[in-house]
Design an enzyme around this catalytic site. Structure first.
Site, mmCIF file in Angstrom:
data_model
loop_
_atom_site.group_PDB
_atom_site.id
_atom_site.type_symbol
_atom_site.label_atom_id
_atom_site.label_comp_id
_atom_site.label_asym_id
_atom_site.label_seq_id
_atom_site.Cartn_x
_atom_site.Cartn_y
_atom_site.Cartn_z
ATOM 1 N N CYS A 2 59.781 22.408 8.595
ATOM 2 C CA CYS A 2 58.498 22.777 9.204
ATOM 3 C C CYS A 2 57.599 23.477 8.205
ATOM 4 O O CYS A 2 58.059 24.117 7.267
ATOM 5 C CB CYS A 2 58.738 23.697 10.395
ATOM 6 S SG CYS A 2 59.947 23.100 11.581
ATOM 7 N N ARG A 27 56.900 17.765 3.649
ATOM 8 C CA ARG A 27 58.107 18.485 4.035
ATOM 9 C C ARG A 27 58.828 17.829 5.208
ATOM 10 O O ARG A 27 59.979 18.145 5.489
ATOM 11 C CB ARG A 27 57.752 19.935 4.401
ATOM 12 C CG ARG A 27 57.261 20.750 3.222
ATOM 13 C CD ARG A 27 56.750 22.097 3.656
ATOM 14 N NE ARG A 27 57.814 22.936 4.167
ATOM 15 C CZ ARG A 27 58.556 23.756 3.433
ATOM 16 N NH1 ARG A 27 58.345 23.827 2.136
ATOM 17 N NH2 ARG A 27 59.491 24.507 3.985
ATOM 18 N N TRP A 76 59.314 20.092 12.698
ATOM 19 C CA TRP A 76 60.429 19.145 12.622
ATOM 20 C C TRP A 76 61.412 19.576 13.703
ATOM 21 O O TRP A 76 61.978 20.660 13.638
ATOM 22 C CB TRP A 76 61.066 19.214 11.237
ATOM 23 C CG TRP A 76 62.001 18.115 10.892
ATOM 24 C CD1 TRP A 76 61.696 16.816 10.648
ATOM 25 C CD2 TRP A 76 63.420 18.229 10.697
ATOM 26 N NE1 TRP A 76 62.831 16.112 10.311
ATOM 27 C CE2 TRP A 76 63.901 16.952 10.337
ATOM 28 C CE3 TRP A 76 64.327 19.282 10.788
ATOM 29 C CZ2 TRP A 76 65.248 16.702 10.075
ATOM 30 C CZ3 TRP A 76 65.667 19.038 10.529
ATOM 31 C CH2 TRP A 76 66.115 17.756 10.175
ATOM 32 N N ASN A 102 58.947 29.008 11.671
ATOM 33 C CA ASN A 102 59.972 28.213 11.004
ATOM 34 C C ASN A 102 61.297 28.953 11.113
ATOM 35 O O ASN A 102 61.330 30.184 11.014
ATOM 36 C CB ASN A 102 59.653 28.020 9.514
ATOM 37 C CG ASN A 102 58.481 27.103 9.280
ATOM 38 O OD1 ASN A 102 57.934 26.514 10.205
ATOM 39 N ND2 ASN A 102 58.076 26.984 8.024
ATOM 40 N N GLY A 103 62.386 28.216 11.268
ATOM 41 C CA GLY A 103 63.696 28.839 11.372
ATOM 42 C C GLY A 103 64.313 28.610 12.741
ATOM 43 O O GLY A 103 63.844 27.775 13.514
ATOM 44 N N GLU A 484 74.263 9.529 -6.138
ATOM 45 C CA GLU A 484 72.823 9.731 -6.025
ATOM 46 C C GLU A 484 72.091 8.413 -5.802
ATOM 47 O O GLU A 484 71.151 8.342 -5.005
ATOM 48 C CB GLU A 484 72.287 10.430 -7.278
ATOM 49 C CG GLU A 484 70.791 10.632 -7.301
ATOM 50 C CD GLU A 484 70.260 11.537 -6.189
ATOM 51 O OE1 GLU A 484 69.030 11.581 -6.014
ATOM 52 O OE2 GLU A 484 71.068 12.192 -5.503
ATOM 53 N N LYS A 488 69.695 7.754 -2.580
ATOM 54 C CA LYS A 488 68.289 7.367 -2.691
ATOM 55 C C LYS A 488 68.004 6.133 -1.838
ATOM 56 O O LYS A 488 66.994 6.060 -1.144
ATOM 57 C CB LYS A 488 67.929 7.060 -4.152
ATOM 58 C CG LYS A 488 67.639 8.256 -4.988
ATOM 59 C CD LYS A 488 66.345 8.920 -4.567
ATOM 60 C CE LYS A 488 66.409 10.406 -4.699
ATOM 61 N NZ LYS A 488 67.338 11.125 -3.846
ATOM 62 N N GLU A 491 68.221 6.968 1.955
ATOM 63 C CA GLU A 491 67.160 7.885 2.363
ATOM 64 C C GLU A 491 65.863 7.160 2.695
ATOM 65 O O GLU A 491 65.219 7.459 3.702
ATOM 66 C CB GLU A 491 66.863 8.893 1.239
ATOM 67 C CG GLU A 491 67.793 10.067 1.165
ATOM 68 C CD GLU A 491 67.392 11.022 0.060
ATOM 69 O OE1 GLU A 491 67.433 12.226 0.289
ATOM 70 O OE2 GLU A 491 67.043 10.559 -1.049
ATOM 71 N N HIS A 507 92.638 1.103 -2.729
ATOM 72 C CA HIS A 507 93.241 2.063 -1.818
ATOM 73 C C HIS A 507 92.519 2.064 -0.474
ATOM 74 O O HIS A 507 92.559 3.053 0.259
ATOM 75 C CB HIS A 507 93.230 3.459 -2.440
ATOM 76 C CG HIS A 507 94.084 3.565 -3.658
ATOM 77 N ND1 HIS A 507 95.452 3.738 -3.603
ATOM 78 C CD2 HIS A 507 93.763 3.484 -4.976
ATOM 79 C CE1 HIS A 507 95.938 3.777 -4.831
ATOM 80 N NE2 HIS A 507 94.941 3.624 -5.685
ATOM 81 N N LYS A 607 61.835 17.874 3.384
ATOM 82 C CA LYS A 607 61.930 18.185 1.955
ATOM 83 C C LYS A 607 62.823 19.389 1.705
ATOM 84 O O LYS A 607 63.634 19.401 0.795
ATOM 85 C CB LYS A 607 60.527 18.441 1.405
ATOM 86 C CG LYS A 607 60.495 18.693 -0.110
ATOM 87 C CD LYS A 607 60.927 17.460 -0.881
ATOM 88 C CE LYS A 607 60.805 17.663 -2.379
ATOM 89 N NZ LYS A 607 61.408 16.528 -3.107
#
Length: 612
Positions: A2, A27, A76, A102-103, A484, A488, A491, A507, A607
């Site tokens: 947020c 964000r 968010w 926020n939080g 990574e 990417k 995402e 395996h 973000k």
């Protein structure tokens, strides 16, 4: 996550709020809103589900939204679904107080039930509405907004950054912070609050970073900051040297592509100040020359892409220093009861410096007596302030949710740190040390060379963008890099993707390979190229289609077996992932572009993750 913006000045607040919210879009959010106090002392609120464009239309249509003091928010969703009612700002039952937050308030249900028993009616499903309803309850009781604020802060538990308006105080806004980022900006007959400095770059470069348990009263002409006992504080102001152009697209279609292309320069900014006369210099460590003297274990703690940097660091630093190095997910670290103490060094990596899980891990490490060294991008951030030692990447603002240049600068800085420690302790031969130095100097130019081949990535992505499941395989540093590359891709393209250690194929993993499965095989780590080629043959024999990431020195050999390759220049083995990451970033970008995805703002992602 947020975003918060607040303004107190002599001009109309709504344009500043909307502009600030636009700069916070990266964000991640699912609703947005603003609240303004009119000249008549009335709260005016507009908020809506969806993108900021919807809010702009509402504000443009409502001519009554006008005033010189206001707060704004991009939300968010955590508590309650994304809708107009759950969007911020929230207003109390009496219509006098508005809050953006926020939080997460951990004890919100307890407080909510208490207020309901007192006759308060709630409109939303959020934890934030508890703050504003409790504020109004205490404001009626004490008839002083600051008394009410401090009483609320003494009752709520959890993390918060908040902006508060009260219609009885039309010239001021109040800010409060605990375990969530919030800063104050200083302008000319105007002052600001924001959760992220990018929201303020168009208006001011002078900021103060609020600390935990601080409360600020902001008007157009003044800023007063108080501690938890309501003592006035003299806070240090910082100058932000980020260029506003760095937070704009500059002609690129997406911020992500712009930031991929900026990596050579960003890496150069990270490397150059730390290379002097053929030596790695870490001025930040000059005050602790004996830092590693009794260290017998290193933990690298991070989340997401920063964790993947930690995986690279594990391989490199363990090899250089000959001591155990463990890469740990910050969200699991403090629950796994790690062996901490004076002989353990904890390295925390965070782009924003505000990642809540990483912050909690840092505090756990310090509580148990370990030294904490952090690698962050944002000066003055919470993790930077609470660490014993801070190394800044100096990557500049990164807007796209999927990190690229922050990842690359973190990686090169962590590798340089490992080499620095090895040199300090006499664990690396001079000839090998100079090879690393020479490779570091060549690295930005080699990265630029890789970025010249955009057509290759576009063409290969256009052939494979319709796959529903993609696997990455690699060994050693290539395995860490594959983590990574896979992240990417998932995402921003929403394709199911996983990365596996290539030696683990037999395996269990190889059971997932069937005709037509796409496998991205990483084979850049020189000591294990032959073994990687054997793994490529393994998956091909089960019908997999393969894209190979190789160095130019082995490209001809591997192309005989794999028609689709990404070839990068060869560098020192410990730096090879610095070049290998670029093709994986670009492949993910062009796959997502072909699929029509929202590349800079992927669904459900944020973000900076500032809640647990």
């Amino acid at each position: 996550m947020c975003g918060i913006i607040g303004f107190a000045g002599k001009t109309d607040a709504k344009s500043v709020l909307l502009d600030g919210l636009e700069r916070l879009e990266y964000r991640g959010y699912d609703s947005a809103g603003i609240a303004v106090v009119s000249s008549k002392g009335e709260l005016q609120v507009e908020k809506s589900k969806g993108r900021l464009a919807v809010l702009r239309e509402l504000v443009a249509a409502d001519k009554s939204v006008s005033g010189n003091v206001g707060i704004g928010h991009t939300r968010w969703a955590t508590h309650g679904e994304p809708n107009d009612v759950n969007a911020h700002p929230h207003v109390g039952e009496a219509g006098k107080i508005a809050v953006v937050h926020n939080g997460i308030i951990e004890n919100y249900l307890e407080i909510k039930n208490s207020l309901i028993r007192k006759g308060v009616t709630f409109q939303s499903d959020t934890d934030t509405e508890v703050i504003v309803q409790l504020l109004e309850y205490y404001y009626k009781k004490y008839d002083d907004i600051m008394d009410a604020v401090y009483k609320v802060l003494s009752r709520i538990k959890g993390a918060y950054a908040m902006g508060i308006l009260c219609s009885d105080y039309p010239e001021q806004m109040i800010a409060a912070r605990k375990d969530a980022p919030l800063l104050i900006g200083y302008g000319d007959e105007s002052n600001y609050i924001a959760s992220d400095v990018t929201a303020l770059l168009a208006y001011t470069r002078m900021v103060t970073y609020m600390e935990d348990d601080e409360v600020a009263v902001i008007t157009a002409k003044s800023v007063q900051i108080y501690d938890s006992d309501r003592n006035i504080l003299n806070m240090e102001q910082h100058t932000v040297d980020w260029d506003i152009a760095a937070a704009e697209k500059g002609g690129y279609t997406h911020f992500m592509l712009k930031e991929i292309m900026e990596q050579p320069e960003a890496v150069k900014k990270t490397i150059s100040p730390r290379l002097e006369n053929g030596q790695i210099v870490m001025e930040e460590l000059s005050k602790v020359p004996d830092l590693m003297q009794n260290i017998t274990r290193i933990y690298i703690v991070a989340c997401g892409s920063a964790y993947h940097v930690g995986m690279i660091g594990k391989y490199v630093i363990e090899k250089l220093l000959h001591i155990p190095v463990e890469a740990c997910l910050a969200s699991e670290f403090r629950y796994s009861e790690p062996v901490l103490g004076e002989k353990s060094l904890v390295i925390v990596i965070s782009q924003s410096g505000e990642t809540l899980d990483s912050m909690a891990a840092l505090r756990e490490a310090k509580r148990k007596g370990s030294k904490v060294l952090s690698i962050v991008n944002v000066m003055g951030s919470s993790i930077a302030r609470e660490s014993d030692i801070v190394l800044y990447t100096w990557a500049g603002p990164e807007i796209a949710v999927a990190t690229t240049k922050a990842y690359s600068t973190q990686m090169v800085l962590l590798i340089m740190l490992g080499v620095y420690f090895a040199k300090q302790q006499g664990l690396i031969e001079e000839q090998e040390y100079q090879k690393v130095i020479d490779s570091l100097l060549e690295l930005p130019e080699q990265m630029t060379e890789v970025l010249k081949n955009l057509d290759t990535y576009q063409k290969i992505a256009s052939r494979y963008f319709n796959h529903n499941s993609i696997f990455f395989i690699g060994r050693n540093l290539d395995y860490a890099l594959g983590l990574e590359g896979s992240l990417k891709l998932k995402e921003i393209s929403y394709i199911h993707s996983e990365s596996y250690a290539a030696g683990e194929l037999k395996h269990g993993t190889i059971s997932l390979i069937e005709p037509g499965t796409l496998v991205v095989a990483l084979a850049t780590y020189a000591p294990l190229v032959e073994k990687s080629l054997s793994n490529i043959v393994e998956v091909q024999s089960r019908g997999a289609e393969v894209i190979a990431l190789v160095t130019q020195e082995t490209a001809a050999t591997i192309k005989e077996r794999v028609p689709e390759i990404f070839a990068v220049p060869q560098t020192h083995p410990i730096l090879q992932p610095m070049l290998g990451m670029i093709p994986l970033q670009l492949f993910a970008y062009y796959v997502a572009l072909n699929r029509g995805c929202d590349i800079d703002k992927p669904r459900n992602l944020a973000k900076s993750v500032t809640v647990e």
